[in-house]
Motif scaffolding. Structure first.
Motif, PDB file in Angstrom:
ATOM      1  N   ASP A 248       0.828  -1.199   0.000  1.00 32.04           N
ATOM      2  CA  ASP A 248       0.000   0.000   0.000  1.00 32.04           C
ATOM      3  C   ASP A 248       0.870   1.260   0.000  1.00 32.04           C
ATOM      4  N   PHE A 249       1.939   1.235   0.780  1.00 34.54           N
ATOM      5  CA  PHE A 249       2.851   2.386   0.892  1.00 34.54           C
ATOM      6  C   PHE A 249       3.479   2.728  -0.461  1.00 34.54           C
ATOM      7  N   ILE A 250       4.044   1.715  -1.151  1.00 33.84           N
ATOM      8  CA  ILE A 250       4.722   2.005  -2.421  1.00 33.84           C
ATOM      9  C   ILE A 250       3.714   2.347  -3.527  1.00 33.84           C
ATOM     10  N   HIS A 251       2.498   1.779  -3.455  1.00 36.63           N
ATOM     11  CA  HIS A 251       1.468   2.148  -4.427  1.00 36.63           C
ATOM     12  C   HIS A 251       1.079   3.618  -4.269  1.00 36.63           C
ATOM     13  N   GLN A 252       0.865   4.049  -3.021  1.00 36.80           N
ATOM     14  CA  GLN A 252       0.440   5.424  -2.777  1.00 36.80           C
ATOM     15  C   GLN A 252       1.477   6.423  -3.271  1.00 36.80           C
ATOM     16  N   HIS A 253       2.759   6.194  -2.914  1.00 36.94           N
ATOM     17  CA  HIS A 253       3.791   7.170  -3.263  1.00 36.94           C
ATOM     18  C   HIS A 253       4.156   7.118  -4.748  1.00 36.94           C
ATOM     19  N   SER A 254       4.141   5.941  -5.358  1.00 33.06           N
ATOM     20  CA  SER A 254       4.420   5.869  -6.796  1.00 33.06           C
ATOM     21  C   SER A 254       3.339   6.599  -7.586  1.00 33.06           C
ATOM     22  N   ARG A 256       1.486   9.171  -6.560  1.00 31.56           N
ATOM     23  CA  ARG A 256       1.655  10.617  -6.389  1.00 31.56           C
ATOM     24  C   ARG A 256       2.764  11.154  -7.294  1.00 31.56           C
ATOM     25  N   ILE A 257       3.859  10.415  -7.404  1.00 29.14           N
ATOM     26  CA  ILE A 257       4.979  10.861  -8.239  1.00 29.14           C
ATOM     27  C   ILE A 257       4.588  10.857  -9.716  1.00 29.14           C
ATOM     28  N   ILE A 258       3.896   9.809 -10.166  1.00 26.59           N
ATOM     29  CA  ILE A 258       3.473   9.724 -11.563  1.00 26.59           C
ATOM     30  C   ILE A 258       2.502  10.856 -11.902  1.00 26.59           C
ATOM     31  N   ASN A 259       1.584  11.171 -10.994  1.00 23.19           N
ATOM     32  CA  ASN A 259       0.608  12.240 -11.242  1.00 23.19           C
ATOM     33  C   ASN A 259       1.277  13.612 -11.308  1.00 23.19           C
ATOM     34  N   ARG A 260       2.382  13.763 -10.588  1.00 25.81           N
ATOM     35  CA  ARG A 260       2.990  15.093 -10.443  1.00 25.81           C
ATOM     36  C   ARG A 260       4.074  15.399 -11.469  1.00 25.81           C
ATOM     37  N   PHE A 261       4.842  14.370 -11.884  1.00 25.86           N
ATOM     38  CA  PHE A 261       6.010  14.618 -12.747  1.00 25.86           C
ATOM     39  C   PHE A 261       5.865  13.922 -14.098  1.00 25.86           C
ATOM     40  N   GLY A 291      10.403  -3.133  -5.697  1.00 27.02           N
ATOM     41  CA  GLY A 291       8.961  -3.045  -5.923  1.00 27.02           C
ATOM     42  C   GLY A 291       8.528  -1.619  -6.243  1.00 27.02           C
ATOM     43  N   PHE A 292       9.127  -0.651  -5.577  1.00 26.65           N
ATOM     44  CA  PHE A 292       8.815   0.758  -5.813  1.00 26.65           C
ATOM     45  C   PHE A 292       9.164   1.164  -7.244  1.00 26.65           C
ATOM     46  N   TYR A 298       5.861   0.696 -14.607  1.00 21.46           N
ATOM     47  CA  TYR A 298       4.679   0.355 -15.397  1.00 21.46           C
ATOM     48  C   TYR A 298       3.603   1.441 -15.303  1.00 21.46           C
ATOM     49  N   LYS A 299       3.548   2.182 -14.180  1.00 19.81           N
ATOM     50  CA  LYS A 299       2.581   3.276 -14.100  1.00 19.81           C
ATOM     51  C   LYS A 299       2.974   4.424 -15.024  1.00 19.81           C
ATOM     52  N   ALA A 300       4.283   4.628 -15.194  1.00 24.78           N
ATOM     53  CA  ALA A 300       4.757   5.650 -16.136  1.00 24.78           C
ATOM     54  C   ALA A 300       4.381   5.265 -17.564  1.00 24.78           C
ATOM     55  N   ALA A 301       4.503   3.982 -17.894  1.00 24.16           N
ATOM     56  CA  ALA A 301       4.125   3.516 -19.236  1.00 24.16           C
ATOM     57  C   ALA A 301       2.630   3.722 -19.469  1.00 24.16           C
ATOM     58  N   TRP A 302       1.802   3.432 -18.471  1.00 28.17           N
ATOM     59  CA  TRP A 302       0.360   3.628 -18.602  1.00 28.17           C
ATOM     60  C   TRP A 302       0.009   5.108 -18.771  1.00 28.17           C
ATOM     61  N   ALA A 303       0.723   5.977 -18.044  1.00 29.75           N
ATOM     62  CA  ALA A 303       0.373   7.398 -18.019  1.00 29.75           C
ATOM     63  C   ALA A 303       1.059   8.194 -19.125  1.00 29.75           C
ATOM     64  N   GLY A 304       1.926   7.538 -19.923  1.00 34.25           N
ATOM     65  CA  GLY A 304       2.644   8.249 -20.977  1.00 34.25           C
ATOM     66  C   GLY A 304       3.760   9.121 -20.443  1.00 34.25           C
ATOM     67  N   ARG A 305       4.325   8.735 -19.299  1.00 37.27           N
ATOM     68  CA  ARG A 305       5.444   9.471 -18.699  1.00 37.27           C
ATOM     69  C   ARG A 305       6.785   8.871 -19.135  1.00 37.27           C
TER      70      ARG A 305
END
Length: 366
Positions: A248-254, A256-261, A291-292, A298-305
């Motif tokens: 849960d911790f690494i999901h939450q912070h990853s 936030r970073i993907i949404n912001r940068f 894990g982080f 993969y979240k960056a790939a989904w978001a186009g980052r």
């Protein structure tokens, strides 16, 4: 893209018994197929193919009638798992890595079975499984995309889950040119090039006393008894709780970073090698850096980052302002540059260097 959605399911006692029996039949079949391949090579230097093992299933059902109680495609998937295990083994041999020959599964060591194409359907919060029946699903979020496969998994604490692998089209986030470098550590879980720190929660350390107490009780229980089985579940429950908190911790912070940068630069570190340091191995494992980074990737790939991993060599020893390099023991937490006078937290300085290297690798002038 493929995306997996995992949900908790609540089978009845009868369904629990049937699914546990299916796991045991799949385990027996897995071991049988593995022994077949092993013996064929040792005795005849012959490699059995996936299709040869698929073709042997009707004869096996006659020899072991209990296999017929399991859905045919679930049994076929066991052969696919064996085939993938051997392909991975030969790939590691060719790459010169530690091969890791496929192993036989002991009782209770086979915990999932898969419907690769049919035999299942989802209707609201009811999962219909062929030969098992209707099972209640807790759909805490909607399933997105087209469901391709369905996997039923039993956790070490006896909980049941369903995992749907779906064909899914991601929706990129709005364009963002803001960049960040991330330095991970033990003092702080992560330090951003903006100067922000993410504190290290140390979830394993928090539960260490409770885990030690449960393991002492487990070691005193006689093997094969019901009491030992109960105490083993207590130990498994503590490990499960730690894993849930960490995930849960690494999901939450990853997120936030993907949404912001829009550009994320991280260290390309090999955690397995770092675990050879026995003084820090437990703390490094507890931090879950791999894990982080995996979630960020993969979240960056989904978001186009843009996500880039850079060589972390000397990032803590190099001045982020003038490039001067000096030795920095782990005990020194502040980087003081004798050339340009820069005074900065060592992790913040490393994060700025990681950002610079990341931008260079993308062809952007830092």
């Amino acid at each position: 893209m493929r995306k997996t959605f995992k949900y908790r399911i609540y089978p009845t006692k009868k369904q629990d018994r049937i699914m546990s029996q299916w796991l045991e039949e799949c385990r027996w079949l897995f071991n049988h197929f593995l022994a077949e391949r092993k013996n064929a090579w040792e005795q005849e230097q012959k490699s059995l193919s996936l299709y040869e093992q698929h073709a042997s299933l009707p004869a096996l059902k006659e020899q072991r009638p209990s296999l017929a109680s399991v859905h045919s495609q679930v049994l076929q998937n066991v052969a696919v798992r064996i085939d993938l295990a051997f392909k991975a083994f030969f790939r590691r041999v060719k790459a010169g890595e530690k091969p890791g020959y496929p192993r036989f599964r002991g009782k209770g060591r086979y915990d999932s079975f898969t419907f690769p194409q049919s035999g299942f359907s989802l209707d609201g919060n009811i999962l219909r499984l062929s030969k098992i029946g209707n099972v209640k699903v807790v759909l805490h979020r909607p399933v997105e995309g087209n469901i391709k496969t369905c996997t039923i998994k039993r956790s070490s604490t006896g909980k049941w889950y369903v995992m749907f692998s779906c064909e899914w089209e991601p929706t990129p986030l709005p364009e963002n040119n803001e960049a960040v470098g991330i330095d991970v550590g033990l003092h702080s879980f992560a330090t951003l090039s903006t100067g922000e720190h993410i504190e290290n929660p140390r979830f394993f350390r928090q539960e260490e006393k409770a885990l030690a107490k449960a393991q002492r009780k487990l070691s005193k229980a006689e093997k094969g008894t019901l009491e030992r089985k109960k105490r083993r579940k207590v130990v498994a429950r503590i490990h499960e709780r730690i894993a849930w908190k960490r995930q849960d911790f690494i999901h939450q912070h990853s997120r936030r970073i993907i949404n912001r940068f829009g550009i994320i630069a991280v260290e390309d570190i090999h955690v397995n090698r770092m675990l050879h340091n026995h003084c820090l191995a437990k703390s490094i494992s507890d931090a879950a850096w791999s894990g982080f980074f995996q979630l960020l990737s993969y979240k960056a790939a989904w978001a186009g980052r843009e996500f880039v991993a850079v060589n972390p060599a000397y990032t803590s020893q190099t001045c982020s302002s003038c490039g001067h390099r000096q030795k920095m023991p782990l005990s020194e937490r502040v980087f003081k540059c004798p050339c340009c006078g820069l005074e900065l937290d060592r992790d913040h300085n490393a994060a700025v260097n990681i950002l610079g290297l990341g931008l260079q690798s993308l062809g952007i002038n830092p």
